[in-house]
Design an enzyme around this catalytic site. Sequence first.
Site, mmCIF file in Angstrom:
data_model
loop_
_atom_site.group_PDB
_atom_site.id
_atom_site.type_symbol
_atom_site.label_atom_id
_atom_site.label_comp_id
_atom_site.label_asym_id
_atom_site.label_seq_id
_atom_site.Cartn_x
_atom_site.Cartn_y
_atom_site.Cartn_z
ATOM 1 N N LYS A 108 0.824 -1.213 0.000
ATOM 2 C CA LYS A 108 0.000 0.000 0.000
ATOM 3 C C LYS A 108 0.855 1.258 0.000
ATOM 4 C CE LYS A 108 -4.414 -1.646 1.538
ATOM 5 N NZ LYS A 108 -5.599 -1.477 2.354
ATOM 6 N N LYS B 24 -5.510 -10.020 -6.245
ATOM 7 C CA LYS B 24 -6.784 -10.161 -5.542
ATOM 8 C C LYS B 24 -7.754 -9.055 -5.967
ATOM 9 C CE LYS B 24 -6.304 -7.298 -1.448
ATOM 10 N NZ LYS B 24 -6.911 -7.046 -0.171
ATOM 11 N N LYS C 267 -10.549 -3.013 -3.631
ATOM 12 C CA LYS C 267 -11.172 -1.710 -3.845
ATOM 13 C C LYS C 267 -10.212 -0.731 -4.492
ATOM 14 C CE LYS C 267 -13.019 -2.174 0.549
ATOM 15 N NZ LYS C 267 -13.026 -1.773 1.930
#
Length: 330
Positions: A112, A193, A196
């Site tokens: 991230k 995966k 969002k």
Amino acid sequence: KPRVLSGIQPTADSFHLGNYLGAVRNWVSLQETHECFYFIPDMHAITVAYDPKVLKQRTFIATAQLLALGVNLDESIIFPQSAVPEHAMLAWILNCQTGFGEASRMTQFKDKSSKQERTSVGLFTYPILQAADILLYQANAVPVGEDQRQHLELTRDLAIRMNNTYKRVFTVPEPHILKETATIKDLGDPERKMSKSNSTKNGLIELRDEPARIRKKIRSAVTDTGSEVTYDPENKPGVSNLLVIYSALADKSLQQLEADYAGKGYGDLKKDLGEVVADFCEPIAKSTQEYLSDQAELQRVLDSGAQRAREVASTTLARVYDRVGFFPPV
Ligand code: AQP
């Protein structure tokens, strides 16, 4: 009854199919046998860039969606993390128990932070706040997707460390991850995966998507070379992902589906799956909308959840404060 705790972030206007199949579906089924604490981690949601104007609204949406998906308030509570200050208070103590190297090994942070313009310290300590979320409630089981396994390991290590240092203060929780749906993949890139914040154009199915949009996304899903509909995640990750979604939503085994599609092609599978997913999502979206139309009621749900959560959280925190040598809050 053993206790379950889990959370889902208010970082979008809808959950996606991965959130549901990897996590929330298990939240619903565990209610029969467990005392369930479910929360909306709005404090986690601000670890990356976010819009304060929509944060509360997204917490209401998440609450409405959980109710629409079957979280039952006779068995479970739903509460916003920010309404229970004990989360931040315990997180501080756990911060001081976590090695810098240990925290630096978290792969979700590496992932991230590489996508952020500016990386906050909050994103780095995110898994430690998550450990506090879980340990405050003495949870036995934590239903999550595979991406959370490493964070759960850290939570367990911290619980064991605290128990050794301060005498038994925490239950050591077990991850509850269902093998087949542990990671639902992006429809446009089955190597990653469904997520969002990092999806291909048609790769993410939100539970509030219009039925026509859902069908279109499934029609355009990436499939693999060959033509047989068989479950083979290594060589056919695209088709296998579609089969996993189909199997979970239609409650049919993978073997049954392979038999049903013997002699048929990928196109048939996608067409049927489009219907299955659209039929699943449509009533949920409608019911979510109904819950959302009464925000005062959602606020009551969250208030009473937070009240119950605080009873448990403050009991745990009082014990930890005492053992650590802190003064109790006045
Ligand atoms: N693709 C997935 N397959 C299975 N489970 C998944 N989960 C998330 N994606 C998948 C599980 O959903 C729960 C809620 O996750 P969260 O609130 O931490 O949301 P998230 O991680 O922010 O969701 P995303 O989509 O993965 O967002 P990004 O990638 O943007 O951060 C968790 O139990 C998670 O395992």
